[in-house]
Design a protein around this motif. Sequence first.
Motif, PDB file in Angstrom:
ATOM      1  N   ARG A 179       0.814  -1.149  -0.078  1.00  0.00           N
ATOM      2  CA  ARG A 179       0.115   0.176   0.104  1.00  0.00           C
ATOM      3  C   ARG A 179       0.827   1.081   0.011  1.00  0.00           C
ATOM      4  NH1 ARG A 179      -5.055   1.699   1.866  1.00  0.00           N
ATOM      5  NH2 ARG A 179      -5.130   3.609   3.046  1.00  0.00           N
ATOM      6  N   GLU A 180       1.705   1.322   1.098  1.00  0.00           N
ATOM      7  CA  GLU A 180       2.585   2.513   1.076  1.00  0.00           C
ATOM      8  C   GLU A 180       3.568   2.619  -0.172  1.00  0.00           C
ATOM      9  OE1 GLU A 180       1.638   4.728   3.367  1.00  0.00           O
ATOM     10  OE2 GLU A 180       0.400   3.343   3.985  1.00  0.00           O
ATOM     11  N   ALA A 181       4.103   1.455  -0.684  1.00  0.00           N
ATOM     12  CA  ALA A 181       5.021   1.426  -1.720  1.00  0.00           C
ATOM     13  C   ALA A 181       4.331   2.122  -2.911  1.00  0.00           C
ATOM     14  CB  ALA A 181       5.602   0.237  -1.978  1.00  0.00           C
ATOM     15  N   THR A 182       3.236   1.626  -3.315  1.00  0.00           N
ATOM     16  CA  THR A 182       2.343   1.988  -4.252  1.00  0.00           C
ATOM     17  C   THR A 182       1.878   3.299  -4.318  1.00  0.00           C
ATOM     18  OG1 THR A 182       1.547  -0.294  -4.627  1.00  0.00           O
ATOM     19  CG2 THR A 182       0.164   1.241  -5.819  1.00  0.00           C
ATOM     20  N   ARG A 183       1.446   3.940  -2.983  1.00  0.00           N
ATOM     21  CA  ARG A 183       0.998   5.298  -3.132  1.00  0.00           C
ATOM     22  C   ARG A 183       2.167   6.159  -3.335  1.00  0.00           C
ATOM     23  NH1 ARG A 183      -3.245   6.763   1.310  1.00  0.00           N
ATOM     24  NH2 ARG A 183      -5.045   5.339   0.504  1.00  0.00           N
ATOM     25  N   ALA A 184       3.564   5.836  -2.767  1.00  0.00           N
ATOM     26  CA  ALA A 184       4.622   6.652  -3.064  1.00  0.00           C
ATOM     27  C   ALA A 184       4.915   6.714  -4.449  1.00  0.00           C
ATOM     28  CB  ALA A 184       5.799   6.056  -2.203  1.00  0.00           C
ATOM     29  N   ARG A 185       4.748   5.260  -5.176  1.00  0.00           N
ATOM     30  CA  ARG A 185       5.181   5.449  -6.581  1.00  0.00           C
ATOM     31  C   ARG A 185       4.225   6.427  -7.465  1.00  0.00           C
ATOM     32  NH1 ARG A 185       2.944   1.980 -10.333  1.00  0.00           N
ATOM     33  NH2 ARG A 185       2.201   0.742  -8.799  1.00  0.00           N
ATOM     34  N   LEU A 186       3.170   6.538  -6.885  1.00  0.00           N
ATOM     35  CA  LEU A 186       2.204   7.179  -7.553  1.00  0.00           C
ATOM     36  C   LEU A 186       1.895   8.644  -7.244  1.00  0.00           C
ATOM     37  CD1 LEU A 186      -0.783   4.678  -8.056  1.00  0.00           C
ATOM     38  CD2 LEU A 186       0.863   5.179  -9.826  1.00  0.00           C
ATOM     39  N   GLY A 187       2.449   8.896  -6.334  1.00  0.00           N
ATOM     40  CA  GLY A 187       2.594  10.465  -5.644  1.00  0.00           C
ATOM     41  C   GLY A 187       1.564  10.602  -4.893  1.00  0.00           C
ATOM     42  N   ILE A 188       0.921   9.818  -4.186  1.00  0.00           N
ATOM     43  CA  ILE A 188      -0.358   9.868  -3.483  1.00  0.00           C
ATOM     44  C   ILE A 188       0.205   9.854  -1.697  1.00  0.00           C
ATOM     45  CG2 ILE A 188      -2.478   8.776  -2.633  1.00  0.00           C
ATOM     46  CD1 ILE A 188      -2.621   7.571  -5.237  1.00  0.00           C
ATOM     47  N   ARG A 189      -0.030  10.988  -1.084  1.00  0.00           N
ATOM     48  CA  ARG A 189       0.439  11.141   0.323  1.00  0.00           C
ATOM     49  C   ARG A 189      -0.235  10.036   1.015  1.00  0.00           C
ATOM     50  NH1 ARG A 189      -3.579  13.311   3.492  1.00  0.00           N
ATOM     51  NH2 ARG A 189      -5.414  14.353   2.480  1.00  0.00           N
ATOM     52  N   PRO A 190       0.780   9.298   2.170  1.00  0.00           N
ATOM     53  CA  PRO A 190       0.164   7.998   3.078  1.00  0.00           C
ATOM     54  C   PRO A 190      -1.195   8.327   3.485  1.00  0.00           C
ATOM     55  CG  PRO A 190       2.439   8.917   3.141  1.00  0.00           C
ATOM     56  CD  PRO A 190       1.847  10.024   2.491  1.00  0.00           C
ATOM     57  N   GLY A 191      -1.601   9.474   3.942  1.00  0.00           N
ATOM     58  CA  GLY A 191      -2.851   9.435   4.909  1.00  0.00           C
ATOM     59  C   GLY A 191      -4.134   9.688   3.807  1.00  0.00           C
ATOM     60  N   ALA A 192      -3.954   9.918   2.703  1.00  0.00           N
ATOM     61  CA  ALA A 192      -4.857  10.082   1.859  1.00  0.00           C
ATOM     62  C   ALA A 192      -6.211   9.266   1.489  1.00  0.00           C
ATOM     63  CB  ALA A 192      -4.444  10.579   0.380  1.00  0.00           C
ATOM     64  N   VAL A 193      -7.145   9.630   1.663  1.00  0.00           N
ATOM     65  CA  VAL A 193      -8.264   8.500   1.420  1.00  0.00           C
ATOM     66  C   VAL A 193      -8.498   8.527  -0.299  1.00  0.00           C
ATOM     67  CG1 VAL A 193     -10.887   8.290   1.572  1.00  0.00           C
ATOM     68  CG2 VAL A 193      -9.768   9.208   3.235  1.00  0.00           C
ATOM     69  N   VAL A 194      -8.435   7.182  -0.756  1.00  0.00           N
ATOM     70  CA  VAL A 194      -8.227   6.844  -2.157  1.00  0.00           C
ATOM     71  C   VAL A 194      -9.578   6.288  -2.528  1.00  0.00           C
ATOM     72  CG1 VAL A 194      -7.103   5.582  -4.179  1.00  0.00           C
ATOM     73  CG2 VAL A 194      -5.726   6.885  -2.102  1.00  0.00           C
ATOM     74  N   VAL A 195     -10.181   6.625  -3.566  1.00  0.00           N
ATOM     75  CA  VAL A 195     -11.446   6.299  -4.270  1.00  0.00           C
ATOM     76  C   VAL A 195     -11.054   5.543  -5.641  1.00  0.00           C
ATOM     77  CG1 VAL A 195     -13.547   6.438  -5.073  1.00  0.00           C
ATOM     78  CG2 VAL A 195     -13.148   7.595  -3.053  1.00  0.00           C
ATOM     79  N   GLY A 196     -10.940   4.300  -5.849  1.00  0.00           N
ATOM     80  CA  GLY A 196     -10.521   3.618  -6.938  1.00  0.00           C
ATOM     81  C   GLY A 196     -11.528   3.044  -7.806  1.00  0.00           C
ATOM     82  N   GLY A 197     -10.958   3.192  -9.093  1.00  0.00           N
ATOM     83  CA  GLY A 197     -11.998   2.471 -10.063  1.00  0.00           C
ATOM     84  C   GLY A 197     -10.930   1.609 -11.224  1.00  0.00           C
ATOM     85  N   MET A 198     -11.482   0.374 -11.790  1.00  0.00           N
ATOM     86  CA  MET A 198     -10.782  -0.475 -12.467  1.00  0.00           C
ATOM     87  C   MET A 198     -11.331  -0.977 -13.663  1.00  0.00           C
ATOM     88  SD  MET A 198      -7.873  -3.359 -11.249  1.00  0.00           S
ATOM     89  CE  MET A 198      -9.309  -4.274 -10.474  1.00  0.00           C
ATOM     90  N   GLY A 199     -10.646  -0.620 -14.770  1.00  0.00           N
ATOM     91  CA  GLY A 199     -11.527  -1.358 -15.985  1.00  0.00           C
ATOM     92  C   GLY A 199     -11.023  -0.639 -17.369  1.00  0.00           C
ATOM     93  N   ARG A 200     -11.598  -1.096 -18.564  1.00  0.00           N
ATOM     94  CA  ARG A 200     -10.939  -0.465 -19.830  1.00  0.00           C
ATOM     95  C   ARG A 200     -11.773   0.898 -19.934  1.00  0.00           C
ATOM     96  NH1 ARG A 200      -9.380  -1.243 -24.744  1.00  0.00           N
ATOM     97  NH2 ARG A 200     -10.458  -0.533 -26.588  1.00  0.00           N
ATOM     98  N   LEU A 201     -10.893   2.015 -20.133  1.00  0.00           N
ATOM     99  CA  LEU A 201     -11.376   3.260 -20.107  1.00  0.00           C
ATOM    100  C   LEU A 201     -12.299   3.572 -21.484  1.00  0.00           C
ATOM    101  CD1 LEU A 201      -8.337   5.403 -18.749  1.00  0.00           C
ATOM    102  CD2 LEU A 201     -10.308   4.439 -17.671  1.00  0.00           C
ATOM    103  N   GLU A 202     -13.622   3.216 -21.369  1.00  0.00           N
ATOM    104  CA  GLU A 202     -14.493   3.123 -22.647  1.00  0.00           C
ATOM    105  C   GLU A 202     -16.023   3.780 -21.869  1.00  0.00           C
ATOM    106  OE1 GLU A 202     -14.354  -0.654 -24.022  1.00  0.00           O
ATOM    107  OE2 GLU A 202     -15.647  -1.634 -22.836  1.00  0.00           O
ATOM    108  N   ALA A 203     -16.828   4.030 -23.016  1.00  0.00           N
ATOM    109  CA  ALA A 203     -17.946   4.627 -22.507  1.00  0.00           C
ATOM    110  C   ALA A 203     -18.978   3.407 -21.587  1.00  0.00           C
ATOM    111  CB  ALA A 203     -18.781   5.052 -23.492  1.00  0.00           C
ATOM    112  N   GLY A 204     -18.998   2.274 -21.852  1.00  0.00           N
ATOM    113  CA  GLY A 204     -19.785   1.480 -21.167  1.00  0.00           C
ATOM    114  C   GLY A 204     -19.191   1.379 -19.743  1.00  0.00           C
ATOM    115  N   LYS A 205     -18.191   1.464 -19.332  1.00  0.00           N
ATOM    116  CA  LYS A 205     -17.595   1.489 -17.848  1.00  0.00           C
ATOM    117  C   LYS A 205     -18.270   2.636 -17.011  1.00  0.00           C
ATOM    118  CE  LYS A 205     -15.283  -2.376 -18.284  1.00  0.00           C
ATOM    119  NZ  LYS A 205     -15.781  -3.541 -17.387  1.00  0.00           N
TER     120      LYS A 205
END
Length: 376
Positions: A179-205
């Motif tokens: 968690r911490e390593a991935t956030r650091a790599r993506l430039g997200i501060r450790p204490g931030a609340v992260v809302v995620g979505g995952m999938g192909r970036l197309e209209a249907g999603k």
Amino acid sequence: MKVLHVITGLAAGGAERQLRDLVAHHRMESEVAVLSNPGVMAGAIRADGIPVHHLGMRGNRDLGVLRPLTRLMREGRFDVVHTHLFRAGLYGRLAARLAGVGTIVATEHSIGVHRFEGRRVTWAVRRLARGCERLGHATIAVSATAADLLHRWGIPRERIEVIPNGLVGQAFAFDSILREATRARLGIRPGAVVVGGMGRLEAGKRFDILIRAMVQVPQAVLMLVGEGPDKLELLKLVHSLGLGHRTVFTGEAADVPALLSAMDVFVAPSREETFGLAVIEALASGLPVLYGACPALEELPRQAAPAARPIVDDPWHLGQAINVLVAAGPSRYPPPAAVRHYDIHHHVDRVETLYTRIRERDDRPRFARLVSGERR
């Protein structure tokens, strides 16, 4: 038995990740043929010790791919050809017939009422799907919802086998170090609340709905995992709403467990899904989930996934639902019964049983037997 899996591409989508898990857990010798775009999953499959053949297909109508694909099947002496996704189903089943392969199976990973693998459903698409389906022996639907749609398209019930997707649940277990390593790599501060979505970036999603909903959640960062044709439009929307400073597009990624560990809330806003594998993976990571459509959960009792909740399809209601979860604070839940229900070993057992049943039935049309040089 020796199995060749044929797939259209190997980007990091649900069908592609599902194929990787299937071949990694096969008890049969298997190889993979990818028509075009090997993507990040080709390397992941090779790392598991599975050969991957890239056919170099140049477009949807590149009939030239049939010759090398048929040759691969003949020279490899495969007993089973199993295709994944529409283009691979069309060319793979035809090549398998030409090569005289005795068992031909296809999995339909992405079918909806209005969209089919990102394309608009038309009369011509349905007719082509029906025609190429007859080249095989069985079609796997990954949910009862998908089976119903295939039947409505004109595919006989007796040719449809419902075999839900499977996953390695423990592979998605929450990992605080990742968690911490991935956030650091993506430039997200450790204490931030992260809302995620995952999938192909197309209209249907429907990731535009999620982006608009984030206007109401000023204290959170949005992480979108995936690539697709709508990426530029989604980027424009993010910046027009003033969300650029707290939105991260990760691009295509194979490290899904790490990215899920970096999230606090998972949202899948699409209106149509064939299965909803990303939702089950998020639940395996212990995340609270909001979803628009997920046959994998809709076909189970509600108590199978208590941390998952369906949403109303508009930004305001979605924003309110996200705020409720954010206000409750970051929480990780034990993997629910739904994750155990969709264990990869159940999937592999049923797929391999289907291969065996078709092979023992030996109902190949005369055309296939003549091409392979066999006689009764």
